[in-house]
Write an enzyme that holds these catalytic residues in place. Structure first.
Site, PDB file in Angstrom:
ATOM      1  N   SER A 232       0.788  -1.228   0.000  1.00 24.46           N
ATOM      2  CA  SER A 232       0.000   0.000   0.000  1.00 24.46           C
ATOM      3  C   SER A 232       0.821   1.281   0.000  1.00 24.46           C
ATOM      4  O   SER A 232       0.376   2.298  -0.505  1.00 24.46           O
ATOM      5  CB  SER A 232      -0.970  -0.002   1.183  1.00 24.46           C
ATOM      6  OG  SER A 232      -0.327  -0.364   2.371  1.00 24.46           O
TER       7      SER A 232
ATOM      8  N   HIS B 247      -5.193  -3.706  -2.843  1.00 26.39           N
ATOM      9  CA  HIS B 247      -4.810  -2.772  -3.911  1.00 26.39           C
ATOM     10  C   HIS B 247      -4.606  -3.484  -5.250  1.00 26.39           C
ATOM     11  O   HIS B 247      -4.145  -2.876  -6.201  1.00 26.39           O
ATOM     12  CB  HIS B 247      -3.521  -2.038  -3.542  1.00 26.39           C
ATOM     13  CG  HIS B 247      -3.639  -1.211  -2.303  1.00 26.39           C
ATOM     14  ND1 HIS B 247      -4.210   0.045  -2.293  1.00 26.39           N
ATOM     15  CD2 HIS B 247      -3.287  -1.474  -1.026  1.00 26.39           C
ATOM     16  CE1 HIS B 247      -4.186   0.514  -1.061  1.00 26.39           C
ATOM     17  NE2 HIS B 247      -3.640  -0.378  -0.279  1.00 26.39           N
TER      18      HIS B 247
ATOM     19  N   LYS C 230     -11.911  -0.071  -2.295  1.00 30.06           N
ATOM     20  CA  LYS C 230     -10.914   0.569  -3.153  1.00 30.06           C
ATOM     21  C   LYS C 230     -11.385   0.533  -4.605  1.00 30.06           C
ATOM     22  O   LYS C 230     -12.251   1.311  -4.968  1.00 30.06           O
ATOM     23  CB  LYS C 230      -9.549  -0.061  -2.887  1.00 30.06           C
ATOM     24  CG  LYS C 230      -9.064   0.440  -1.516  1.00 30.06           C
ATOM     25  CD  LYS C 230      -7.885  -0.253  -0.922  1.00 30.06           C
ATOM     26  CE  LYS C 230      -7.621   0.373   0.455  1.00 30.06           C
ATOM     27  NZ  LYS C 230      -6.892  -0.479   1.372  1.00 30.06           N
TER      28      LYS C 230
HETATM   29  C1  LIG Z   1      -7.120  -0.682   2.807  1.00 26.79           C
HETATM   30  C2  LIG Z   1      -6.496  -1.965   3.167  1.00 26.79           C
HETATM   31  C3  LIG Z   1      -7.111  -2.844   4.048  1.00 26.79           C
HETATM   32  C4  LIG Z   1      -8.354  -2.486   4.798  1.00 26.79           C
HETATM   33  O1  LIG Z   1      -9.466  -2.536   3.968  1.00 26.79           O
HETATM   34  P1  LIG Z   1     -10.755  -1.697   4.394  1.00 26.79           P
HETATM   35  O2  LIG Z   1     -11.853  -2.309   3.609  1.00 26.79           O
HETATM   36  O3  LIG Z   1     -10.455  -0.294   4.039  1.00 26.79           O
HETATM   37  O4  LIG Z   1     -10.918  -1.890   5.865  1.00 26.79           O
HETATM   38  C5  LIG Z   1      -6.525  -4.071   4.260  1.00 26.79           C
HETATM   39  N1  LIG Z   1      -5.364  -4.404   3.661  1.00 26.79           N
HETATM   40  C6  LIG Z   1      -4.735  -3.571   2.820  1.00 26.79           C
HETATM   41  C7  LIG Z   1      -3.461  -4.007   2.176  1.00 26.79           C
HETATM   42  C8  LIG Z   1      -5.271  -2.326   2.565  1.00 26.79           C
HETATM   43  O5  LIG Z   1      -4.628  -1.486   1.761  1.00 26.79           O
END
Ligand SMILES: *Cc1c(COP(=O)(O)O)cnc(C)c1O
Length: 399
Positions: free
Chosen positions: A187, A215, A247
């Site tokens: 991320s 991602h 996302k």
């Molecule tokens: C954003 C993210 C999460 C959390 O997901 P949410 O649905 O926003 O709680 C988990 N793992 C990674 C690698 C992320 O980037």
């Protein structure tokens, strides 16, 4: 005499100390309310800004077709699930979304969660306990690391994307059961995990492999199927994959995908999937539509690829220090936290919202601007960002 505070003295002094410390180290964080929908242009404190910090990679968060669909789904299914899934909150729409996600990924089964954070906490605490071992990439997302810690298993963090380090640790491992967890796309760095090597190591050492594709799903791979597809592996080569609907899907919620036996057991044991209200059925219906767009709209991924190329070429010509990322996450390394803050501030004044990522989120000395791209971006906006960065390169790269 004023009424005694409900916050006892010991707590009040802790609050004051903790805050003072964070403020002095420029670590106190505040959120700012947007006055517009989440999109590539946002209204913040009376200023319209080009948004280069969201994870809305495919531009679906404010998509017209999806919004119309969501309105119809709300009219049909109402606003809330009313209960946890194992009581009476599980709806035909949840069932259909799970089945369609499983079909898309080519796996037997999928279980929905409220969010990606809950999914990682839930899966790791369900599968691991005392006597087990979990190996995590050092740069894994906080929710994976927290899940590993909360599970009670012995947790080790291996050097980022370093399979030799992981292999050494696996050889010395004597745990009852072993799990390896890695982000598929990291991320803060935007690079992709060595999925084929991880899969081989997991097989050699009788370990379960879990990839967090937050991602990756929707963004990379054939039809957006993520890092397993990019690695050229079969869809069932990696035991468990976590995806978020927050996302590329443009919405909210999350899921774990894998073999039926494992997913069924996670449903039995994962407390964050049991003791919580189900996603609203209308929301599950909306995310089914989002999945259709994620799966079918290759043009969104092609657009992203072009924007990524354009941004990287431009920044490299200006002499900025980039990381080897082929994804919409494009970090620009600037060194100190203060420099990252100054640059983000200067960009904001020029009409661009870009986040400054500082320690402890990233290692000391690697503070960065984290530019994220969306298929919704106009190439013109990327040109304008590059022009603004060029103006600052003169100043910042020669200090
Ligand atoms: C954003 C993210 C999460 C959390 O997901 P949410 O649905 O926003 O709680 C988990 N793992 C990674 C690698 C992320 O980037």
């Amino acid at each position: 005499m004023p009424a005694a505070s409900a916050v006892p003295l010991s707590w009040a002094s802790w609050l004051a100390d903790e805050k003072a410390q964070r403020v002095t180290q420029s670590l106190w964080r505040e959120k700012q309310p947007l006055d517009s929908a989440q999109s590539t242009r946002v209204l913040l404190q009376d200023q319209w800004l080009h948004n280069f910090c969201s994870n809305d990679y495919l531009g679906l968060a404010n998509d017209d077709e999806l919004k119309t669909y969501a309105q119809q789904a709300l009219a049909q299914h109402g606003v809330g699930a009313g209960s946890a899934t194992l009581v009476c909150g599980h709806h035909r729409e949840h069932q259909a979304l799970q089945e369609e996600l499983a079909d898309w990924l080519g796996v037997e089964s999928v279980l929905l969660f409220g969010s990606g954070y809950m999914a990682n906490m839930g899966v790791l605490t369900a599968l691991l306990g005392k006597g087990d071992a979990v190996f995590q990439d050092r740069l894994n997302h906080a929710s994976l690391l927290d899940g590993g810690l909360a599970s009670g298993a012995r947790q080790q963090r291996y050097i980022h994307n370093d399979c030799a380090d992981l292999a050494r640790r696996l050889v010395a491992n004597t745990a009852r059961r072993t799990l390896i967890a890695s982000d598929g796309v990291f991320s803060m760095d935007g690079d992709i995990a060595p999925v084929a090597q991880l899969q081989r190591l997991a097989a050699q050492h009788d370990a379960l492999l879990l990839l967090d594709e937050a991602h990756a799903f929707g963004v990379i791979g054939d039809a957006g199927r993520g890092s397993v597809s990019v690695a050229g592996l079969d869809s069932d080569a990696v035991a468990l994959r976590i995806g978020t609907l927050g996302k590329a899907f443009g919405g909210y919620g999350a899921f774990v995908a894998g073999p039926k036996d494992l997913i069924d057991m996670i449903q039995q044991l994962a407390r964050p999937a049991i003791y919580t209200t189900a996603l609203p059925p209308a929301w599950a219906a909306t995310m089914r539509k989002s999945l259709q767009l994620v799966q079918g709209d290759d043009w969104r991924r092609q657009r992203l690829t072009e924007l990524i190329k354009m941004l990287r070429q431009g920044l490299q010509q200006q002499g900025w220090s980039l990381l080897p990322s082929s994804t919409p996450i494009q970090p620009v390394l600037v060194g100190s936290a203060q420099r990252a803050l100054d640059l983000a501030h200067a960009l904001r004044q020029r009409g661009f919202l870009v986040s400054a990522i500082r320690p402890p989120t990233v290692p000391l000395g690697t503070a960065r601007l984290r530019i994220t791209l969306s298929a919704g971006h106009d190439p013109q906006a990327v040109s304008e960002l590059l022009a603004a960065m060029a103006g600052m390169a003169k100043h910042f790269n020669h200090e």
